[in-house]
Design a protein around this motif. Structure first.
Motif, PDB file in Angstrom:
ATOM      1  N   CYS A 161     -14.059  -2.877  -8.290  1.00  0.00           N
ATOM      2  CA  CYS A 161     -12.740  -2.360  -8.653  1.00  0.00           C
ATOM      3  C   CYS A 161     -12.080  -3.374  -9.590  1.00  0.00           C
ATOM      4  O   CYS A 161     -12.466  -4.544  -9.621  1.00  0.00           O
ATOM      5  CB  CYS A 161     -11.931  -2.176  -7.380  1.00  0.00           C
ATOM      6  N   CYS A 177      -9.519  -4.863  -9.077  1.00  0.00           N
ATOM      7  CA  CYS A 177      -8.943  -5.931  -8.255  1.00  0.00           C
ATOM      8  C   CYS A 177     -10.011  -6.931  -7.820  1.00  0.00           C
ATOM      9  O   CYS A 177      -9.704  -7.936  -7.187  1.00  0.00           O
ATOM     10  CB  CYS A 177      -8.250  -5.342  -7.022  1.00  0.00           C
ATOM     11  N   CYS A 223     -11.920   2.072  -3.854  1.00  0.00           N
ATOM     12  CA  CYS A 223     -11.705   0.671  -3.494  1.00  0.00           C
ATOM     13  C   CYS A 223     -11.289   0.580  -2.033  1.00  0.00           C
ATOM     14  O   CYS A 223     -10.271   1.170  -1.652  1.00  0.00           O
ATOM     15  CB  CYS A 223     -10.629   0.069  -4.390  1.00  0.00           C
ATOM     16  N   GLU A 283      -9.977  -1.811  -0.619  1.00  0.00           N
ATOM     17  CA  GLU A 283      -8.747  -2.607  -0.476  1.00  0.00           C
ATOM     18  C   GLU A 283      -7.504  -1.735  -0.543  1.00  0.00           C
ATOM     19  O   GLU A 283      -6.503  -2.025   0.093  1.00  0.00           O
ATOM     20  CB  GLU A 283      -8.660  -3.672  -1.586  1.00  0.00           C
ATOM     21  N   HIS A 323      -5.777   2.119  -5.799  1.00  0.00           N
ATOM     22  CA  HIS A 323      -6.528   1.636  -6.966  1.00  0.00           C
ATOM     23  C   HIS A 323      -7.345   2.786  -7.548  1.00  0.00           C
ATOM     24  O   HIS A 323      -7.911   3.583  -6.800  1.00  0.00           O
ATOM     25  CB  HIS A 323      -7.449   0.470  -6.566  1.00  0.00           C
TER      26      HIS A 323
HETATM   27 ZN   LIG Z   1      -9.256  -2.461  -5.737  1.00  0.00          ZN
END
Ligand SMILES: [Zn+2]
Ligand SMILES: [Zn+2]
Length: 333
Positions: A256, A258, A316, A318, A322
């Motif tokens: 991703c 991130c 993602c 997280e 995203h």
């Molecule tokens: Zn991410």
């Protein structure tokens, strides 16, 4: 009707015991031609979209030189379905002929700068797909894409939305549509789904080196193709993800923006089973599929054709906020 993958012709975890701890569930979606509603999980069906929520648009300027009218694509599809249920030698009527001839690519001025409503690709209710990744409180995954390919790496620009179906009190109907799309095979024909959970194993590139070497030797000795047995073909959710592509590090899931390693969410598949079906993925209910005179073909019900490649969509872990990561994947066996 359900769709049932036959008992595996060969249990890979018995040949390679290390695989036992690498098995993952994948949901084969088994799309088949049908008339889904907003209440159904579907490919190419209507999305349960709130009336007061803006429909997603692609606002970039697209280089595009030929387009087809979406209405002509849809009408020609339904006409072809109807014609296949009539006697083979019955010629099209003049009205049908004129409709079919409207469904042809036409030159267009480039670039295409108007904002473009995205096309619905699929929606999955969590009740139909065990283990479907969803944010807290959400129970519906919706996937759309831009009908023009002029995006990074020519990967369709995919938009993913999760929502709680219970909170949609009034749905948008009809939704905005792009008047033209780049190719008719970017429009998914309406399909209902018959989800079925099966087991997948990693592709050869994803195996530890020692196992991968034994797989190579086994393929050499037996003439079998490991991937045929390990990786479920067709449209699916979850599973292992990447098989192979021209990306150097394609064996690993993409990252991703991130930095987090993403996880497989959804695969826009090729055929529902491979031609010689070495891996035994053709459902029991479709054993006679080759003898059925119907359109679209049972094993290729969506009409989506992305240059002999699958499109894999990753999310993602997280944050569901995203954007998804997409990868085009060759499936050469
Ligand atoms: Zn991410
Ligand atoms: Zn676009």
């Amino acid at each position: 009707m359900t769709r049932t993958t036959p008992p595996r012709p060969l249990e890979l975890a018995e040949v390679f015991p290390e695989l036992a701890r690498m098995s993952r569930n994948v949901t084969r979606l088994h799309p088949r031609a049908g008339l889904p509603t907003v209440e159904d999980s579907s490919v190419g069906g209507p999305l349960l979209w709130p009336q007061d929520e803006p429909w997603p648009m692609c606002t970039r300027s697209h280089e595009v030189y030929e387009v087809v009218e979406l209405e002509a694509v849809r009408a020609a599809h339904h006409l072809t379905v109807a014609r296949w249920s009539r006697p083979e030698d019955e010629p099209p009527t003049p009205e049908e002929q004129s409709l079919l001839s409207r469904n042809k690519p036409k030159k267009t001025d480039s670039p295409h700068t108007d904002p473009v409503p995205l096309l619905p690709v699929a929606q999955l209710y969590a009740r139909d797909v065990p283990g479907l990744p969803c944010p807290d409180g959400a129970n519906l995954l919706q996937i759309l894409w831009c009908p023009f390919m002029d995006h990074d790496d020519d990967v369709p620009a995919v938009h993913v939305r999760w929502r709680s179906a219970d909170q949609v009190t009034a749905f948008l109907s009809p939704p905005p549509e792009p008047p033209v799309i780049e190719r008719e095979d970017y429009w998914p024909a309406p399909c209902v789904l018959h989800p079925e959970q099966v087991t997948e194993y990693p592709a050869p590139e994803q195996l530890p080196a020692a196992v991968s070497a034994r797989v190579d030797a086994w393929q050499e000795d037996t003439g079998h193709h490991y991937t045929e047995f390990a990786v479920a073909p067709g449209w699916k959710a979850g599973g292992w993800g990447v098989v192979s592509s021209d990306e150097d590090d394609a064996a690993d899931p993409p990252r991703c923006g991130c930095g987090a390693v993403t996880a497989p969410l959804f695969t826009v598949g090729l055929s529902e089973w491979n031609e010689d079906d070495e891996g035994g993925w053709r459902p029991l209910e479709d054993a006679d599929a080759d003898d059925r005179r119907c359109y679209p073909p049972v094993g290729d019900p969506t009409g989506i054709e992305l240059g002999d490649e699958e499109l894999q969509i990753y999310y993602c872990p997280e944050s569901y906020e995203h954007p998804p990561v997409t990868v085009r994947v060759y499936r050469l066996l």
